[in-house]
Design a protein around this motif. Sequence first.
Motif, PDB file in Angstrom:
ATOM      1  N   ALA A 504     -17.817 -28.910  -9.891  1.00  0.00           N
ATOM      2  CA  ALA A 504     -17.286 -28.705 -11.244  1.00  0.00           C
ATOM      3  C   ALA A 504     -15.953 -29.428 -11.415  1.00  0.00           C
ATOM      4  O   ALA A 504     -15.692 -30.062 -12.455  1.00  0.00           O
ATOM      5  CB  ALA A 504     -17.123 -27.207 -11.520  1.00  0.00           C
ATOM      6  N   VAL A 505     -15.107 -29.362 -10.396  1.00  0.00           N
ATOM      7  CA  VAL A 505     -13.807 -30.023 -10.472  1.00  0.00           C
ATOM      8  C   VAL A 505     -13.969 -31.544 -10.465  1.00  0.00           C
ATOM      9  O   VAL A 505     -13.276 -32.263 -11.198  1.00  0.00           O
ATOM     10  CB  VAL A 505     -12.884 -29.556  -9.327  1.00  0.00           C
ATOM     11  CG1 VAL A 505     -11.588 -30.372  -9.296  1.00  0.00           C
ATOM     12  CG2 VAL A 505     -12.568 -28.076  -9.472  1.00  0.00           C
ATOM     13  N   SER A 506     -14.896 -32.058  -9.645  1.00  0.00           N
ATOM     14  CA  SER A 506     -15.108 -33.515  -9.607  1.00  0.00           C
ATOM     15  C   SER A 506     -15.620 -34.014 -10.959  1.00  0.00           C
ATOM     16  O   SER A 506     -15.263 -35.108 -11.399  1.00  0.00           O
ATOM     17  CB  SER A 506     -16.101 -33.883  -8.495  1.00  0.00           C
ATOM     18  OG  SER A 506     -17.414 -33.486  -8.825  1.00  0.00           O
ATOM     19  N   THR A 507     -16.454 -33.194 -11.615  1.00  0.00           N
ATOM     20  CA  THR A 507     -16.945 -33.561 -12.949  1.00  0.00           C
ATOM     21  C   THR A 507     -15.802 -33.583 -13.956  1.00  0.00           C
ATOM     22  O   THR A 507     -15.694 -34.508 -14.776  1.00  0.00           O
ATOM     23  CB  THR A 507     -18.034 -32.559 -13.398  1.00  0.00           C
ATOM     24  OG1 THR A 507     -19.092 -32.543 -12.433  1.00  0.00           O
ATOM     25  CG2 THR A 507     -18.596 -32.950 -14.757  1.00  0.00           C
ATOM     26  N   LYS A 508     -14.943 -32.578 -13.885  1.00  0.00           N
ATOM     27  CA  LYS A 508     -13.808 -32.489 -14.826  1.00  0.00           C
ATOM     28  C   LYS A 508     -12.858 -33.688 -14.665  1.00  0.00           C
ATOM     29  O   LYS A 508     -12.374 -34.260 -15.639  1.00  0.00           O
ATOM     30  CB  LYS A 508     -13.053 -31.183 -14.594  1.00  0.00           C
ATOM     31  CG  LYS A 508     -11.890 -30.954 -15.567  1.00  0.00           C
ATOM     32  CD  LYS A 508     -11.269 -29.585 -15.349  1.00  0.00           C
ATOM     33  CE  LYS A 508     -10.074 -29.376 -16.268  1.00  0.00           C
ATOM     34  NZ  LYS A 508     -10.449 -29.384 -17.693  1.00  0.00           N
ATOM     35  N   LEU A 509     -12.619 -34.061 -13.408  1.00  0.00           N
ATOM     36  CA  LEU A 509     -11.693 -35.166 -13.131  1.00  0.00           C
ATOM     37  C   LEU A 509     -12.376 -36.534 -13.152  1.00  0.00           C
ATOM     38  O   LEU A 509     -11.702 -37.563 -13.021  1.00  0.00           O
ATOM     39  CB  LEU A 509     -11.030 -34.960 -11.764  1.00  0.00           C
ATOM     40  CG  LEU A 509     -10.045 -33.792 -11.646  1.00  0.00           C
ATOM     41  CD1 LEU A 509      -9.566 -33.659 -10.213  1.00  0.00           C
ATOM     42  CD2 LEU A 509      -8.869 -33.995 -12.586  1.00  0.00           C
ATOM     43  N   ASN A 510     -13.726 -36.519 -13.261  1.00  0.00           N
ATOM     44  CA  ASN A 510     -14.492 -37.762 -13.248  1.00  0.00           C
ATOM     45  C   ASN A 510     -14.202 -38.590 -11.986  1.00  0.00           C
ATOM     46  O   ASN A 510     -13.945 -39.794 -12.030  1.00  0.00           O
ATOM     47  CB  ASN A 510     -14.200 -38.600 -14.493  1.00  0.00           C
ATOM     48  CG  ASN A 510     -15.245 -39.692 -14.681  1.00  0.00           C
ATOM     49  OD1 ASN A 510     -16.380 -39.554 -14.222  1.00  0.00           O
ATOM     50  ND2 ASN A 510     -14.871 -40.770 -15.340  1.00  0.00           N
TER      51      ASN A 510
END
Length: 689
Positions: A504-510
């Motif tokens: 989820a965090v990797s998606t948010k930070l792209n």
Amino acid sequence: MQDELEVPEETETPSPEPISLPPPEPVLNFKEEDIPNILKLKFGFPSFRKGQKEAITKVIQGKPTLFISPTGSGKSLCYQLPAYLLGGVTLVVSPLISLMIDQLNHLPPFLPGAHIDFNMSSSKQSRILRDAKDGKIRVLYISPERLVDPKFLTEFESYSLPISLLCIDEAHCLSQWSHNFRPSYLRISGLLSGDKKDQHQSISHRIKINRILAITATATKITTQTICNELGIAQEDIVDSNTMRDNLNLLVVENSDRDAYLTQLLYQYAGQSVIIYVNYKKSADVLTEYLKSKGISKIEAYHAGKDNVDRKRIQDAFLKNEVTTIVATVAFGLGIDKPDIRLIIHYHLPRSIENYVQEIGRAGRDGKDSACYVLLNKEDYYTLRSLAYADVVDRFTIKSLLMSVFGRLENGDYERKKKSGFVKLLPISLIENELDMNESLIRTVLTWLESYGLINLLNDQQTSCQLGFYGCDPKELKSKNKLINALLPQSKKKNGQYIFDIYAVSTKLNCSIQEIITELKLLEQDKNIKYTLKNKGFAFLVNSQPTNFDELIDDVYGKLSSQQQNIVDKLNSTYYYLSQSIQQKDPNSYLKQSIMDYFHTEQEELKKQIVPNESKNDSEEVIMEIMKNLYNISKDIVKTGHHIAKIFHGITTPKLDPTLWHGNNYWGKYKRLDYFWLVDLGNKVIISQ
């Protein structure tokens, strides 16, 4: 309580397209007539067994070859002798560490070997590869999971090992139609062929494989066709020497008191080596204690629930005759080469003819007469048939899984994320429970998606992180660090620790997951934080959206349905042949002929051997009323007719825990009735409510 079991329309198969192998190096000064002398002088055997010379000759000539031969018939010679003649390194793919170790121990001294498995440390792995590069290792055994690991493959390629032959042991694992399909094997065939647009990206070209040998003891006609298609083996390069050994006497007994019958058999074979096969770990322990109480000595239980040290102790004691009787699940046998086993007993019904043949093949390898008994019980059939339905899922479940894999991104998003190393994660335990699908089944679907070019599978990765702050204020660090700023709002705080979803965090930070872990390592080095990665998940890169999502759902659903039905068909054939043999004047000859017929029969013919369902003691109206009661008290669990059918069959799934249903009147109530009939009836009941 249920104990754990220790384990499409067919069309005419077209001729296989050969895998694009680099041309094999010629064997200098090789003459086919020299092979018998090499066999005698170097390997110490006076003559070849059936099929060995033909298979070895084809391998040396550079023809992709399939060798089918019974358990204990010397299949390993078919890669050992070419390994001696060809030089370089022979790479052997093997599914079990115990099997690798046994084969290593039986290599001749002039063929030094080693093994690499998925759990081995990277330093030890590198040392073995260096030794192979230096010519200190001639035969290298490797697990399929390790061979398809991208990181390992890159390291392997860097050593430029002179691979003279790739041997795929237990090759039936390639086929979804076999009794022991393994997705990792299917991935090997995909990597061997590579991208059709760029064959030079395949394993064959990257590590310069130019000879392939596949070996197995158990392959039906359709499994054989699949192996050949996957590995580019021509029909004329199949060497089938499968026979039933004359020294084995096959017997089937139906007895109302099989414990008493078993005890009497063991009295007759006192002091001789015996294996008793059971289907469940608990059964192995209970039966062993019962037999001890009846005066049977030098007996041990063996199953996957015992630790490695204990299992090794039992194996060694059996080989030294300090233990003469083993009560075992299928966990025992592969990697055990004891020539004087006089008696094999199947206390429970084998799950397939393939399992049966493999297990009785451990008896009488010294050529002396040995007996193989099956203690037939129809209740075993119904229990195994119910377990075969454990992986049945509906179309909606497949759609949900594929939506989890592909989400709602457009192709441009996939391409951008793929280039940046973006990894998608599916937490295994979470998706198992959400979809009520077992991990192995989800992994199979992901393997198929990779074979279609839609995803690239990576090694499993941890999906969540537990983060602790030391010597600094999280709020202060948040203002200075982009990662901390992103993850704190998405974290759950528990006992002073912050727990967050890495994906989820990797998606948010792209950004990629690896970038997050690298940043966490830097923060830890600065002694600002301590972190722990948890919760294993499937990891993969998504290449593109399916062009037709509905067609993909239908394809995957159809393949899974066919695979499940195949398991039931194999079980039906096993019970059919074994029960029919009891009525024959010569059951031994009947069974041996039936087994040979089974391995050469079309799949459609096998489907006709159906064991009839029991007649219903309760009327349909009564069963529907019981279903209504079950649904009304279990609406939080029971969502579909499949849930009702699985409860009535006593089938464990991620959502159906038998410990919670133990003693409940619904659990296993109708396991003798047809599963899909119960599904249809259950769906009617749910709709009516």
